[in-house]
Design an enzyme around this catalytic site. Structure first.
Site, short mmCIF file in Angstrom:
data_model
loop_
_atom_site.label_atom_id
_atom_site.label_comp_id
_atom_site.label_asym_id
_atom_site.label_seq_id
_atom_site.Cartn_x
_atom_site.Cartn_y
_atom_site.Cartn_z
N LYS A 251 -5.48 14.26 -11.48
CA LYS A 251 -6.61 14.53 -10.61
C LYS A 251 -6.47 13.81 -9.28
O LYS A 251 -7.08 14.18 -8.29
CB LYS A 251 -7.92 14.03 -11.27
CG LYS A 251 -8.21 14.63 -12.58
CD LYS A 251 -9.49 13.98 -13.17
CE LYS A 251 -9.62 14.35 -14.60
NZ LYS A 251 -10.19 13.20 -15.38
N GLU B 253 1.35 14.20 -4.25
CA GLU B 253 0.88 13.10 -5.11
C GLU B 253 -0.02 12.15 -4.32
O GLU B 253 0.11 12.05 -3.10
CB GLU B 253 2.08 12.31 -5.64
CG GLU B 253 2.48 12.61 -7.07
CD GLU B 253 1.45 12.15 -8.12
OE1 GLU B 253 0.27 11.94 -7.79
OE2 GLU B 253 1.86 12.00 -9.27
N ASP B 254 -0.87 11.46 -5.03
CA ASP B 254 -1.67 10.44 -4.35
C ASP B 254 -0.91 9.13 -4.29
O ASP B 254 -0.94 8.44 -3.28
CB ASP B 254 -3.05 10.24 -5.04
CG ASP B 254 -2.92 9.97 -6.53
OD1 ASP B 254 -1.98 10.49 -7.15
OD2 ASP B 254 -3.76 9.24 -7.08
N ASP C 1 3.91 4.99 -8.29
CA ASP C 1 3.81 3.61 -8.75
C ASP C 1 5.13 3.28 -9.49
O ASP C 1 6.12 2.95 -8.85
CB ASP C 1 2.57 3.53 -9.65
CG ASP C 1 2.08 2.12 -9.91
OD1 ASP C 1 2.90 1.20 -9.89
OD2 ASP C 1 0.88 1.94 -10.17
N PHE D 119 -4.70 -3.45 -6.81
CA PHE D 119 -5.38 -2.38 -7.53
C PHE D 119 -6.13 -1.49 -6.54
O PHE D 119 -7.23 -1.79 -6.13
CB PHE D 119 -6.35 -2.94 -8.58
CG PHE D 119 -6.60 -1.94 -9.67
CD1 PHE D 119 -7.29 -0.77 -9.40
CD2 PHE D 119 -6.12 -2.16 -10.94
CE1 PHE D 119 -7.49 0.18 -10.39
CE2 PHE D 119 -6.33 -1.22 -11.95
CZ PHE D 119 -7.02 -0.05 -11.66
N ASP E 38 -8.64 6.57 -8.98
CA ASP E 38 -9.75 6.08 -9.80
C ASP E 38 -9.44 4.76 -10.48
O ASP E 38 -8.30 4.32 -10.55
CB ASP E 38 -10.05 7.10 -10.91
CG ASP E 38 -9.01 7.04 -12.03
OD1 ASP E 38 -7.80 7.13 -11.72
OD2 ASP E 38 -9.39 6.88 -13.22
N ARG F 163 -13.28 7.78 -7.19
CA ARG F 163 -12.44 8.81 -6.55
C ARG F 163 -13.06 9.36 -5.27
O ARG F 163 -12.36 9.85 -4.39
CB ARG F 163 -12.21 9.99 -7.51
CG ARG F 163 -11.42 9.66 -8.76
CD ARG F 163 -11.00 10.96 -9.47
NE ARG F 163 -10.59 10.77 -10.85
CZ ARG F 163 -9.35 10.50 -11.25
NH1 ARG F 163 -8.39 10.38 -10.36
NH2 ARG F 163 -9.06 10.36 -12.52
C1 PRP Z 1 -1.71 8.32 -11.43
C2 PRP Z 1 -1.33 8.88 -10.07
C3 PRP Z 1 0.08 9.34 -10.25
C4 PRP Z 1 0.61 8.36 -11.28
C5 PRP Z 1 1.45 7.33 -10.60
O1 PRP Z 1 -2.14 9.37 -12.25
O2 PRP Z 1 -2.19 9.95 -9.69
O3 PRP Z 1 0.15 10.66 -10.74
O4 PRP Z 1 -0.51 7.74 -11.91
O5 PRP Z 1 1.90 6.36 -11.53
P1 PRP Z 1 3.42 6.24 -11.99
O6 PRP Z 1 4.28 6.34 -10.76
O7 PRP Z 1 3.45 4.88 -12.62
O8 PRP Z 1 3.70 7.34 -12.97
P2 PRP Z 1 -2.90 9.16 -13.65
O9 PRP Z 1 -1.93 9.44 -14.77
O10 PRP Z 1 -3.63 7.86 -13.66
O11 PRP Z 1 -3.94 10.39 -13.66
P3 PRP Z 1 -5.07 10.79 -12.55
O12 PRP Z 1 -4.36 11.17 -11.28
O13 PRP Z 1 -5.73 11.96 -13.21
O14 PRP Z 1 -5.99 9.61 -12.37
#
Ligand code: PRP
Length: 189
Positions: free
Chosen positions: A45, A101-102, A105, A154, A161, A167
């Site tokens: 999301k 992507e947002d 990480d 964070f 979120d 969000r």
């Molecule tokens: C978050 C974010 C990325 C991912 C990054 O999504 O939106 O897709 O984590 O982290 P990484 O590089 O360690 O994989 P999340 O799975 O929390 O779902 P969301 O976007 O629905 O909150």
């Protein structure tokens, strides 16, 4: 009040976000032509708000589609196991794909999504992320367009979120430690 009381500081203001998204749009406008008709794949999301602003900064013909992924594990850190909760509506064979992507990480989500989409024979795959947290990278994954590099804090807001909240904030903020520390404690019990 309300959720603003949970914010330690604003890391990237609404004006900074919007100005940078215009610049990202300009780069993308130079990269893709009408003939390319790129498909923007929004990773839900978190990327929904970024996608909404980015698509309005683009001048070439393009389409949007959505994928939802989720990682198992504690609420503040991804475990490495990525699930596809919602898949693309259409085939991407022969298409120019731009993953939106947002945040990148650990890189695990992006690595999984990129590999998965590669098997569907697109003409090209590029990645555009609003935020990049390189200090946390576990999997080396190529990123073509980055809005901002962020420190290992964070971050929430503008689609990102904590426990499904925050969000809607129009800026990127840092959450107060006491807010996420509480939940981490519950998770480890
Ligand atoms: C978050 C974010 C990325 C991912 C990054 O999504 O939106 O897709 O984590 O982290 P990484 O590089 O360690 O994989 P999340 O799975 O929390 O779902 P969301 O976007 O629905 O909150």
């Amino acid at each position: 009040m309300g959720m603003l009381a949970d914010i330690d500081k604003v890391l990237i203001s609404e004006d900074q976000l919007q100005a940078r998204i215009v610049e990202l749009g300009e780069s993308l406008n130079k990269t893709y032509s009408d003939e390319d008709r790129p498909l923007l794949v929004c990773i839900l999301k978190g990327a929904f708000m970024f996608l909404a602003d980015l698509t309005r900064a683009l001048s070439m013909r393009h389409e949007v589609d959505f994928m939802e992924t989720s990682s198992y594990g504690a609420r503040t850190e991804s475990s490495g196991v990525v699930r596809i909760l919602l898949d693309l509506e259409r085939s991407i064979e022969g298409r120019h794909v731009l993953i939106v992507e947002d945040i990148v990480d650990s890189g695990r989500t992006l690595n999984y999504v990129t590999r998965n989409l590669e098997t569907r024979n697109p003409a090209s795959i590029r990645v555009c992320t609003l935020l990049d947290k390189p200090s946390r990278r576990v999997v080396d994954v190529p990123v073509d367009f980055v809005g901002f590099e962020v420190p290992d804090e964070f971050v929430i807001g503008y689609g990102l979120d904590f426990d499904e909240e925050y969000r809607n904030l129009p800026f990127i903020g840092v959450l107060k430690e006491e807010i996420y520390a509480k939940v981490e404690e519950e998770d480890t019990r």
